[in-house]
Scaffold this motif. Structure first.
Motif, PDB file in Angstrom:
ATOM      1  N   ARG A 114       0.883  -0.912  -0.081  1.00  0.00           N
ATOM      2  CA  ARG A 114      -0.254   0.274   0.234  1.00  0.00           C
ATOM      3  C   ARG A 114       0.728   1.466  -0.123  1.00  0.00           C
ATOM      4  O   ARG A 114       0.143   2.385  -0.240  1.00  0.00           O
ATOM      5  N   GLU A 117       1.742   4.297  -2.902  1.00  0.00           N
ATOM      6  CA  GLU A 117       0.446   4.328  -3.144  1.00  0.00           C
ATOM      7  C   GLU A 117      -0.107   3.920  -4.649  1.00  0.00           C
ATOM      8  O   GLU A 117      -1.049   4.315  -5.036  1.00  0.00           O
ATOM      9  N   GLU A 118       1.105   4.714  -5.672  1.00  0.00           N
ATOM     10  CA  GLU A 118       0.210   4.531  -6.902  1.00  0.00           C
ATOM     11  C   GLU A 118       0.088   3.411  -8.126  1.00  0.00           C
ATOM     12  O   GLU A 118      -0.495   3.428  -9.020  1.00  0.00           O
ATOM     13  N   TYR A 119       0.488   1.993  -6.987  1.00  0.00           N
ATOM     14  CA  TYR A 119       0.103   1.418  -7.588  1.00  0.00           C
ATOM     15  C   TYR A 119      -1.471   0.832  -7.534  1.00  0.00           C
ATOM     16  O   TYR A 119      -2.294  -0.328  -7.672  1.00  0.00           O
ATOM     17  N   GLY A 120      -2.245   0.994  -6.578  1.00  0.00           N
ATOM     18  CA  GLY A 120      -3.596   1.019  -6.128  1.00  0.00           C
ATOM     19  C   GLY A 120      -3.744  -0.711  -5.141  1.00  0.00           C
ATOM     20  O   GLY A 120      -4.707  -0.783  -5.113  1.00  0.00           O
ATOM     21  N   GLY A 122      -4.878  -2.773  -2.443  1.00  0.00           N
ATOM     22  CA  GLY A 122      -5.884  -2.140  -1.168  1.00  0.00           C
ATOM     23  C   GLY A 122      -6.353  -1.425  -2.028  1.00  0.00           C
ATOM     24  O   GLY A 122      -7.504  -1.607  -1.106  1.00  0.00           O
ATOM     25  N   ILE A 123      -6.530  -0.821  -3.192  1.00  0.00           N
ATOM     26  CA  ILE A 123      -7.457  -0.001  -3.548  1.00  0.00           C
ATOM     27  C   ILE A 123      -8.573  -0.245  -4.995  1.00  0.00           C
ATOM     28  O   ILE A 123      -9.462  -0.817  -5.361  1.00  0.00           O
ATOM     29  N   TYR A 124      -7.353  -0.832  -5.782  1.00  0.00           N
ATOM     30  CA  TYR A 124      -8.171  -1.706  -7.165  1.00  0.00           C
ATOM     31  C   TYR A 124      -8.205  -3.232  -7.076  1.00  0.00           C
ATOM     32  O   TYR A 124      -7.799  -3.297  -6.111  1.00  0.00           O
ATOM     33  N   GLU A 232       2.487   4.517 -13.077  1.00  0.00           N
ATOM     34  CA  GLU A 232       1.575   4.211 -12.213  1.00  0.00           C
ATOM     35  C   GLU A 232       0.395   3.117 -12.772  1.00  0.00           C
ATOM     36  O   GLU A 232       0.704   2.655 -13.999  1.00  0.00           O
ATOM     37  N   ALA A 233      -0.543   2.571 -11.650  1.00  0.00           N
ATOM     38  CA  ALA A 233      -1.394   1.908 -12.450  1.00  0.00           C
ATOM     39  C   ALA A 233      -2.489   2.589 -12.116  1.00  0.00           C
ATOM     40  O   ALA A 233      -2.679   3.068 -11.507  1.00  0.00           O
ATOM     41  N   ALA A 234      -4.104   1.855 -13.342  1.00  0.00           N
ATOM     42  CA  ALA A 234      -5.104   2.998 -12.440  1.00  0.00           C
ATOM     43  C   ALA A 234      -6.433   1.895 -13.356  1.00  0.00           C
ATOM     44  O   ALA A 234      -6.049   0.482 -13.737  1.00  0.00           O
ATOM     45  N   GLU A 235      -7.417   2.264 -12.245  1.00  0.00           N
ATOM     46  CA  GLU A 235      -8.312   1.070 -13.142  1.00  0.00           C
ATOM     47  C   GLU A 235      -9.408   1.726 -13.929  1.00  0.00           C
ATOM     48  O   GLU A 235      -9.789   2.503 -13.815  1.00  0.00           O
TER      49      GLU A 235
ATOM     50  N   MET B   1     -12.559  -1.200  -7.063  1.00  0.00           N
ATOM     51  CA  MET B   1     -12.658   0.121  -6.587  1.00  0.00           C
ATOM     52  C   MET B   1     -12.390  -0.619  -5.145  1.00  0.00           C
ATOM     53  O   MET B   1     -14.488   0.147  -4.978  1.00  0.00           O
ATOM     54  N   LYS B   2     -11.921  -0.327  -3.797  1.00  0.00           N
ATOM     55  CA  LYS B   2     -12.050  -0.468  -2.615  1.00  0.00           C
ATOM     56  C   LYS B   2     -12.249   0.915  -1.934  1.00  0.00           C
ATOM     57  O   LYS B   2     -10.874   1.416  -1.615  1.00  0.00           O
ATOM     58  N   GLU B 196      -1.298  11.201  -4.856  1.00  0.00           N
ATOM     59  CA  GLU B 196      -1.960   9.827  -5.561  1.00  0.00           C
ATOM     60  C   GLU B 196      -3.493   9.913  -5.599  1.00  0.00           C
ATOM     61  O   GLU B 196      -3.885   9.281  -6.289  1.00  0.00           O
ATOM     62  N   TYR B 197      -3.931   9.873  -4.272  1.00  0.00           N
ATOM     63  CA  TYR B 197      -5.267   9.731  -4.311  1.00  0.00           C
ATOM     64  C   TYR B 197      -5.849  11.381  -3.650  1.00  0.00           C
ATOM     65  O   TYR B 197      -6.356  10.618  -2.167  1.00  0.00           O
ATOM     66  N   ARG B 219      -4.974  11.453 -13.276  1.00  0.00           N
ATOM     67  CA  ARG B 219      -3.141  11.669 -12.806  1.00  0.00           C
ATOM     68  C   ARG B 219      -3.216  12.394 -14.154  1.00  0.00           C
ATOM     69  O   ARG B 219      -2.129  13.434 -13.916  1.00  0.00           O
TER      70      ARG B 219
END
Lengths: 342, 360
Positions: A114, A117-120, A122-124, A232-235, B1-2, B196-197, B219
């Motif tokens: 985590r 952060e830019e790899y996401g 825990g988020i993606y 970076e990674a994005a969803e 997305m979590k 980042e967020y 971004r």
């Protein structure tokens, strides 16, 4: 009267040190904070480079845990005292254990993905760590990783949390490269039509058979290696992952979609090691792993007489190297207990 | 997305934002680009929130644009920043608030440099004293004006006349936010929510009733990126940056873009017009665009300020579809009238982008 050694940590290094010392006739006390022995080894499915079952290594280590070893599981240390060359380890429940020597074998933690952060992570939804993938392999033998997913494209990101000034870890975790290659082959074995891309800075295939495995991954399995660090990674709307990376061999920026992104998380020093090292006044390196008194000649001794180090609390190491280190530590401890030398 | 993962990061990046008594410095370009934004900030702070905000008309540019285009050396920038701090000190203020993201980034950079290299601070003090005879104290708190609006977002919601909700369907308005690179990419800990967020705009959108959209190119640069725009030959790159963002956000059907920086609303607004003229492509339904607002403009709308007092008539993408959705009342006849009722003229209607008031 026989001498006693307390080993703190029941992972690979702790188990092997304990078994060896016990075979040398020394009374051994092994303290482990978890409910069972084995540490990180228990989370592996198959090991590199020959992909033997991790269970085989665990079974060997467990055989060494005979009646001569006093085992304390679920045990947290609250204090360590020293008087007249004897150590007293006090557990949280008040029990006191004493010994003539201490071996720290408290291992490492995995980097918390985590923090990148830019790899996401825990988020993606479709970003996982190499440890999670290994757990999947262990618990779901031969099961398809992508049930219901049409295209099967996987990205594997090297050096997550290692060689990265931004997260404060300049050191190389050494074993993520080969882990990534092993896991790429294993994914391909399960899903022959999957496209697999490894994003790397440079591949450090340092040990025996590692380089051969890298060749095999390319020639036999068609794994593609792209030299570039993910920016970076994005969803995407369909929960696939959009990755951006510079292909530094072609000098071009690259953007691609993957169904699953695997982050090869490296080693970090464990907070428990830091806490115990603080109690004993042990030396930490710039990388926050513990330092032996002499890197070349006394790799298991510390400046604190009677206190020894074994395994990955000194830095990233493979299971094979950890077992060798544990045996070296056992020999040093035995020598200290017999001859009083460190 | 979590969302839990994002909340964890938002908790990790919180910053101190002063409560009252702000020394406010303006942006060089915002009054031309979005003329009602800074005025709206001052009105909200002074009249609605009853806060003390002080401006000194002799403050200058921070030199940020010159600094980032390699025209102004760092020593000069540092001295100009020191002069702004001197004006603040002389006026008896300790909380420094900037309208511009690039200024905010530069103030943060200068203060950070002084922290790590005290000799640079001594140099700046010496230069400033030799040039102007002024001395200064460093601010106790440095915030961007959006931090301040973020801090008072709940009060604004309470006093608000409107919520970011579609009045016909009751659904929240879908909002894309764009943070501006110099807000937290240089110093993540200086921005609410990190780099980042970032959370600063999201907090406003959520508390004012809207729904935030995260999209793959969130971004990516808005298209300003100084080198891309200031060097005229690179402007194609600027418009392609913006286009990449619009194409990426389009599938989510955003109803509004909320921005933080002087440059972002300019390029995300103006380039929608340019792309429509170049390619006939518009990003909203029925030939409309996606309205782009600054956080002060949006706060003003929520509080019930007249859209034409907020300067929304100078936007290239007409805002009327958004106003209608929320149910914000406005007089279409007054769109191109000055405060005294005189005609300020009207732009030529675009070929593809729908123009308001619609022409017969």
């Amino acid at each position: 009267m026989s001498k006693t050694a307390i080993i703190i940590g029941g992972g690979v290094a702790g188990m092997e040190t304990a078994g060896q010392l016990n075979r040398l006739g020394i009374e051994v006390v092994l303290i482990e904070k978890q409910a069972s022995l084995g540490g990180h080894l228990k989370n592996w499915d198959r090991l590199f480079p020959d992909r033997r079952e991790s269970q085989e290594v665990f079974d060997y280590l467990e055989k060494g845990m005979n009646d001569g070893i006093s085992l304390y599981l679920n045990a947290t240390i609250s204090d360590i005292r020293e008087a007249g060359g004897k150590f007293t380890v006090i557990l949280e429940d008040g029990r006191e254990l004493s010994s003539d020597a201490l071996v720290l074998a408290t291992g490492y933690d995995l980097f918390d993905a985590r923090k990148k952060e830019e790899y996401g992570f825990g988020i993606y939804d479709n970003v996982i760590t190499s440890a999670e993938l290994e757990e999947f392999f262990r618990n779901n033998k031969q099961k398809n990783l992508f049930e219901g997913v049409q295209s099967k494209r996987v990205g594997i990101v090297h050096c997550v949390g290692s060689r990265d000034e931004k997260v404060g870890n300049l050191y190389c975790s050494k074993l993520c490269c080969v882990t990534g290659v092993k896991q790429a082959i294993e994914i391909r074995e399960l899903m022959p039509d999957a496209e697999i891309f490894c994003f790397y800075m440079d591949l450090r295939m340092f040990d025996r058979h590692f380089e051969e495995m890298y060749y095999e991954a390319q020639e036999k399995w068609g794994i593609r290696f792209i030299r570039g660090r993910l920016s970076e990674a994005a969803e995407n709307p369909d929960h696939t992952i959009l990755v951006k990376v510079e292909d530094t061999l072609t000098g071009l920026p690259l953007k691609m979609k993957v169904d699953l992104l695997i982050l090869l998380v490296g080693f970090v020093p464990s907070p428990e090691t830091k806490r115990l090292a603080g109690m004993l006044g042990l030396k930490e390196g710039d990388d926050r792993f513990l330092c032996p008194s002499d890197e070349h000649l006394l790799p298991n001794s510390t400046d604190h007489p009677g206190v020894f180090l074994a395994g990955t609390l000194k830095g990233p190491a493979s299971i094979a190297a950890t077992i060798v280190d544990a045996r070296a530590a056992a020999l040093q401890v035995a020598e200290y207990l017999v001859n009083g030398e460190r | 997305m979590k969302i839990e993962g994002k909340k964890q990061i938002w908790n990790d990046y919180q910053k101190e934002i002063a409560e009252d008594h702000f020394f406010y410095v303006r942006s060089c370009i915002r009054q031309n680009f979005f003329p009602g934004s800074e005025k709206s900030f001052l009105r909200i702070m002074k009249e609605e929130l009853k806060k003390d905000v002080y401006e000194n008309p002799s403050h200058t540019t921070c030199s940020g644009i010159g600094y980032h285009t390699d025209i102004v050396p760092f020593e000069t920038s540092m001295t100009m920043v020191a002069r702004q701090f001197a004006l603040m000190t002389e006026a008896g203020y300790e909380n420094f608030t900037t309208s511009c993201i690039t200024s905010f980034g530069l103030y943060s950079e200068v203060l950070n440099t002084w922290e790590h290299e005290p000799e640079m601070e001594e140099k700046a003090r010496e230069f400033l004293y030799k040039a102007t005879g002024r001395e200064f104290k460093k601010p106790k708190n440095v915030s961007h004006a959006s931090d301040v609006i973020y801090r008072f977002r709940k009060e604004i919601a309470e006093k608000g006349k409107y919520r970011l909700v579609n009045k016909l369907t009751g659904e929240p308005i879908r909002v894309v936010e764009h943070i501006g690179c110099h807000y937290s990419k240089m110093f993540p800990s200086k921005g609410v929510g990190g780099a980042e967020y970032p959370y600063v705009l999201i907090g406003m959108i959520e508390d004012w009733g809207g729904e935030v959209i995260d999209y793959p190119e969130r971004r990516h640069c808005c298209g300003f990126g100084f080198r891309q725009y200031l060097v005229q030959a690179n402007r194609g790159f600027s418009v392609s940056c913006s286009k990449k963002k619009f194409d990426s956000m389009e599938p989510y059907q955003p109803e509004m873009i909320l921005t933080n920086c002087p440059g972002c609303p300019m390029f995300l607004d103006r380039w929608q017009y340019a792309i429509s003229e170049m390619e006939g492509k518009t990003y909203g339904p029925d030939g409309t665009g996606i309205p782009v607002l600054t956080y002060e403009e949006l706060a003003g709308l929520v509080l019930g300020h007249d859209p034409w007092d907020l300067g929304l008539q100078v936007h290239q993408v007409p805002v009327e579809p958004l106003l209608d959705k929320i149910g914000i009342s406005y007089d279409p006849e007054k769109k191109f009238k000055a405060a005294d009722g005189s005609d300020i003229g009207r732009p030529e209607a675009p070929v593809y982008l729908k123009f308001y008031p619609e022409q017969a």
